[in-house]
Design a protein around this motif. Structure first.
Motif, PDB file in Angstrom:
ATOM      1  N   MET A 124      58.671 -61.645  36.176  1.00 12.16           N
ATOM      2  CA  MET A 124      57.914 -60.419  35.894  1.00 12.16           C
ATOM      3  C   MET A 124      57.611 -60.341  34.398  1.00 12.16           C
ATOM      4  SD  MET A 124      56.533 -57.684  37.095  1.00 12.16           S
ATOM      5  CE  MET A 124      57.278 -57.484  38.720  1.00 12.16           C
ATOM      6  N   ILE A 125      56.366 -60.085  34.069  1.00 15.41           N
ATOM      7  CA  ILE A 125      55.947 -59.950  32.677  1.00 15.41           C
ATOM      8  C   ILE A 125      55.985 -58.474  32.303  1.00 15.41           C
ATOM      9  CG2 ILE A 125      54.085 -60.341  31.024  1.00 15.41           C
ATOM     10  CD1 ILE A 125      53.136 -62.635  32.811  1.00 15.41           C
ATOM     11  N   GLY A 126      56.845 -58.122  31.357  1.00 19.76           N
ATOM     12  CA  GLY A 126      57.021 -56.716  30.986  1.00 19.76           C
ATOM     13  C   GLY A 126      56.320 -56.319  29.717  1.00 19.76           C
ATOM     14  N   LYS A 127      55.929 -57.306  28.880  1.00 22.14           N
ATOM     15  CA  LYS A 127      55.243 -56.993  27.636  1.00 22.14           C
ATOM     16  C   LYS A 127      54.500 -58.231  27.153  1.00 22.14           C
ATOM     17  CE  LYS A 127      56.015 -55.316  22.918  1.00 22.14           C
ATOM     18  NZ  LYS A 127      57.036 -54.964  21.901  1.00 22.14           N
ATOM     19  N   LEU A 128      53.331 -58.007  26.570  1.00 25.21           N
ATOM     20  CA  LEU A 128      52.546 -59.086  25.980  1.00 25.21           C
ATOM     21  C   LEU A 128      52.255 -58.751  24.529  1.00 25.21           C
ATOM     22  CD1 LEU A 128      49.930 -59.780  28.804  1.00 25.21           C
ATOM     23  CD2 LEU A 128      51.848 -61.235  28.166  1.00 25.21           C
ATOM     24  N   SER A 129      52.464 -59.721  23.657  1.00 24.44           N
ATOM     25  CA  SER A 129      52.123 -59.570  22.243  1.00 24.44           C
ATOM     26  C   SER A 129      51.291 -60.769  21.838  1.00 24.44           C
ATOM     27  CB  SER A 129      53.387 -59.500  21.373  1.00 24.44           C
ATOM     28  OG  SER A 129      54.194 -58.414  21.746  1.00 24.44           O
ATOM     29  N   GLY A 130      50.083 -60.539  21.360  1.00 26.37           N
ATOM     30  CA  GLY A 130      49.226 -61.643  20.979  1.00 26.37           C
ATOM     31  C   GLY A 130      47.987 -61.179  20.256  1.00 26.37           C
ATOM     32  N   ILE A 131      46.901 -61.911  20.458  1.00 26.63           N
ATOM     33  CA  ILE A 131      45.625 -61.594  19.823  1.00 26.63           C
ATOM     34  C   ILE A 131      44.631 -61.144  20.881  1.00 26.63           C
ATOM     35  CG2 ILE A 131      43.753 -62.467  18.375  1.00 26.63           C
ATOM     36  CD1 ILE A 131      46.496 -62.364  17.021  1.00 26.63           C
ATOM     37  N   LEU A 132      43.970 -60.031  20.627  1.00 24.27           N
ATOM     38  CA  LEU A 132      42.968 -59.545  21.574  1.00 24.27           C
ATOM     39  C   LEU A 132      41.749 -60.452  21.495  1.00 24.27           C
ATOM     40  CD1 LEU A 132      42.164 -55.851  22.287  1.00 24.27           C
ATOM     41  CD2 LEU A 132      40.377 -57.564  22.316  1.00 24.27           C
ATOM     42  N   HIS A 188      39.235 -53.805  31.056  1.00 21.15           N
ATOM     43  CA  HIS A 188      40.294 -54.782  30.855  1.00 21.15           C
ATOM     44  C   HIS A 188      40.103 -55.521  29.539  1.00 21.15           C
ATOM     45  CE1 HIS A 188      36.978 -57.185  32.496  1.00 21.15           C
ATOM     46  NE2 HIS A 188      37.536 -58.222  31.895  1.00 21.15           N
ATOM     47  N   VAL A 189      41.157 -56.198  29.121  1.00 17.63           N
ATOM     48  CA  VAL A 189      41.093 -57.026  27.915  1.00 17.63           C
ATOM     49  C   VAL A 189      41.696 -58.385  28.225  1.00 17.63           C
ATOM     50  CG1 VAL A 189      41.203 -55.111  26.285  1.00 17.63           C
ATOM     51  CG2 VAL A 189      43.327 -56.133  27.117  1.00 17.63           C
ATOM     52  N   LEU A 190      41.377 -59.347  27.387  1.00 16.18           N
ATOM     53  CA  LEU A 190      41.996 -60.665  27.464  1.00 16.18           C
ATOM     54  C   LEU A 190      42.861 -60.833  26.223  1.00 16.18           C
ATOM     55  CD1 LEU A 190      42.250 -63.479  28.811  1.00 16.18           C
ATOM     56  CD2 LEU A 190      40.370 -64.228  27.342  1.00 16.18           C
ATOM     57  N   ILE A 191      44.153 -61.039  26.430  1.00 17.72           N
ATOM     58  CA  ILE A 191      45.098 -61.199  25.323  1.00 17.72           C
ATOM     59  C   ILE A 191      45.540 -62.657  25.260  1.00 17.72           C
ATOM     60  CG2 ILE A 191      47.320 -60.500  24.360  1.00 17.72           C
ATOM     61  CD1 ILE A 191      47.015 -57.837  25.756  1.00 17.72           C
ATOM     62  N   ASP A 192      45.335 -63.268  24.108  1.00 19.62           N
ATOM     63  CA  ASP A 192      45.725 -64.664  23.891  1.00 19.62           C
ATOM     64  C   ASP A 192      47.161 -64.693  23.365  1.00 19.62           C
ATOM     65  OD1 ASP A 192      46.211 -67.211  22.803  1.00 19.62           O
ATOM     66  OD2 ASP A 192      44.107 -67.537  22.375  1.00 19.62           O
ATOM     67  N   GLY A 216      47.904 -69.388  23.097  1.00 19.83           N
ATOM     68  CA  GLY A 216      46.944 -70.242  23.791  1.00 19.83           C
ATOM     69  C   GLY A 216      46.772 -69.953  25.267  1.00 19.83           C
ATOM     70  N   VAL A 217      47.570 -69.031  25.812  1.00 17.17           N
ATOM     71  CA  VAL A 217      47.437 -68.638  27.217  1.00 17.17           C
ATOM     72  C   VAL A 217      46.802 -67.258  27.271  1.00 17.17           C
ATOM     73  CG1 VAL A 217      48.649 -68.182  29.381  1.00 17.17           C
ATOM     74  CG2 VAL A 217      49.470 -69.976  27.849  1.00 17.17           C
ATOM     75  N   GLY A 218      45.694 -67.136  28.007  1.00 16.49           N
ATOM     76  CA  GLY A 218      44.994 -65.864  28.080  1.00 16.49           C
ATOM     77  C   GLY A 218      45.423 -65.037  29.275  1.00 16.49           C
ATOM     78  N   TYR A 219      45.775 -63.785  29.031  1.00 10.82           N
ATOM     79  CA  TYR A 219      46.182 -62.863  30.092  1.00 10.82           C
ATOM     80  C   TYR A 219      45.155 -61.744  30.213  1.00 10.82           C
ATOM     81  CZ  TYR A 219      50.792 -65.089  29.789  1.00 10.82           C
ATOM     82  OH  TYR A 219      51.820 -65.989  29.781  1.00 10.82           O
ATOM     83  N   ILE A 220      44.606 -61.557  31.406  1.00 13.56           N
ATOM     84  CA  ILE A 220      43.701 -60.444  31.660  1.00 13.56           C
ATOM     85  C   ILE A 220      44.540 -59.225  32.027  1.00 13.56           C
ATOM     86  CG2 ILE A 220      41.899 -59.550  33.178  1.00 13.56           C
ATOM     87  CD1 ILE A 220      40.819 -62.370  33.443  1.00 13.56           C
ATOM     88  N   ARG A 279      40.059 -54.169  17.577  1.00 11.06           N
ATOM     89  CA  ARG A 279      38.890 -55.011  17.812  1.00 11.06           C
ATOM     90  C   ARG A 279      39.316 -56.426  18.187  1.00 11.06           C
ATOM     91  NH1 ARG A 279      36.154 -53.968  12.106  1.00 11.06           N
ATOM     92  NH2 ARG A 279      38.352 -54.346  11.601  1.00 11.06           N
ATOM     93  N   ALA A 280      38.381 -57.187  18.747  1.00 16.47           N
ATOM     94  CA  ALA A 280      38.647 -58.583  19.090  1.00 16.47           C
ATOM     95  C   ALA A 280      39.071 -59.341  17.836  1.00 16.47           C
ATOM     96  CB  ALA A 280      37.402 -59.219  19.700  1.00 16.47           C
ATOM     97  N   GLY A 281      40.067 -60.204  18.001  1.00 20.03           N
ATOM     98  CA  GLY A 281      40.567 -60.987  16.883  1.00 20.03           C
ATOM     99  C   GLY A 281      41.777 -60.383  16.196  1.00 20.03           C
ATOM    100  N   GLU A 282      42.135 -59.152  16.560  1.00 22.05           N
ATOM    101  CA  GLU A 282      43.270 -58.491  15.932  1.00 22.05           C
ATOM    102  C   GLU A 282      44.505 -58.529  16.836  1.00 22.05           C
ATOM    103  OE1 GLU A 282      42.281 -54.594  14.635  1.00 22.05           O
ATOM    104  OE2 GLU A 282      40.774 -55.277  13.198  1.00 22.05           O
ATOM    105  N   ALA A 283      45.669 -58.337  16.221  1.00 16.58           N
ATOM    106  CA  ALA A 283      46.934 -58.360  16.957  1.00 16.58           C
ATOM    107  C   ALA A 283      47.035 -57.155  17.877  1.00 16.58           C
ATOM    108  CB  ALA A 283      48.104 -58.385  15.981  1.00 16.58           C
TER     109      ALA A 283
END
Length: 231
Positions: free
Chosen positions: A1-9, A16-20, A23-27, A40-44
């Protein structure tokens, strides 16, 4: 189970958003309110998540705070409320508004969400009213209300690559976040005074509705007046 994602938008869609994450993208699907607060896109970016798993579907839903995530979990436990309806309710009211509406038995507020009928709204209030005090108490500190407390280590995907730019100054808490923290602190104080969770939550919610900008001490005083024996 994925409880939190931290990455780059990576990119933003309508709902919806895609979070990198390394290197793995999560919708991740989000409420309208959450979408409006994302960078904005490109930010943490970091979101608490809840995963829906069916035979033909796997979806992630994202929330800025643990409080909102918990309301999503409870809302989707009600018959007739799926993930889409839950996000509609959270879009219309926000986590704090859901807490107040359910605590006060405000069926009309729940019914105002897109796609939620009167019978379903009544069911939501009836089934979740006793659980509202416990959810409100999750925001006992400002950091909890802001969603900055760490999630369980086993659920977290962290250490995402940092963008090559100067770190931004941490944003000041919003009025909604401050109000959520004040309500939770007031609820905790009333519980310590011996009031039942349900009646304490109802009084705090009513006090917050009457004075949205009230701090903890003001909410406690107003709630005690509401809880005082009549006559």
């Amino acid at each position: 189970m994925i409880g939190k994602l931290s990455g780059i938008l990576d990119y933003r869609g309508e709902d919806h958003v895609l979070i990198d994450v390394r290197g793995v993208g999560y919708i991740v699907y989000c409420s309208d309110r959450t979408m409006a607060t994302l960078p904005r896109a490109g930010e943490a970016v970091a979101l608490y998540t809840d995963m829906l798993v069916r035979e033909d579907l796997m979806q992630l839903f994202g929330f800025p705070t643990l409080l909102e995530k918990e309301w999503h979990r409870l809302l989707t436990s009600v018959q007739g409320i799926g993930a889409k309806a839950s996000l509609a309710i959270l879009s219309a009211l926000g986590a704090e508004g859901v807490s107040r509406a359910i605590t006060l038995g405000d069926i009309a507020a729940i019914k105002a969400a897109k796609g939620v009928g009167p019978k379903t709204a009544q069911r939501v209030v009836h089934e979740l009213k006793d659980k509202a005090p416990g959810v409100m108490a999750m925001g006992g500190t400002l950091s909890a209300a802001m969603g900055t407390e760490a999630a369980e280590p086993a659920e977290v995907i962290e250490d995402a690559p940092k963008p090559a730019r100067k770190p931004r100054k941490q944003a000041e808490p919003t009025a909604v976040q401050q109000s959520a923290a004040a309500q939770s602190d007031a609820l905790s104080a009333l519980s310590n005074l011996g009031y039942a969770p349900a009646e304490a939550a109802s009084a705090v919610a009513q006090a917050a509705q009457d004075a949205p900008e009230a701090g903890t001490s003001e909410l406690i005083r107003a709630a005690l007046i509401l809880l005082a024996p009549k006559g």
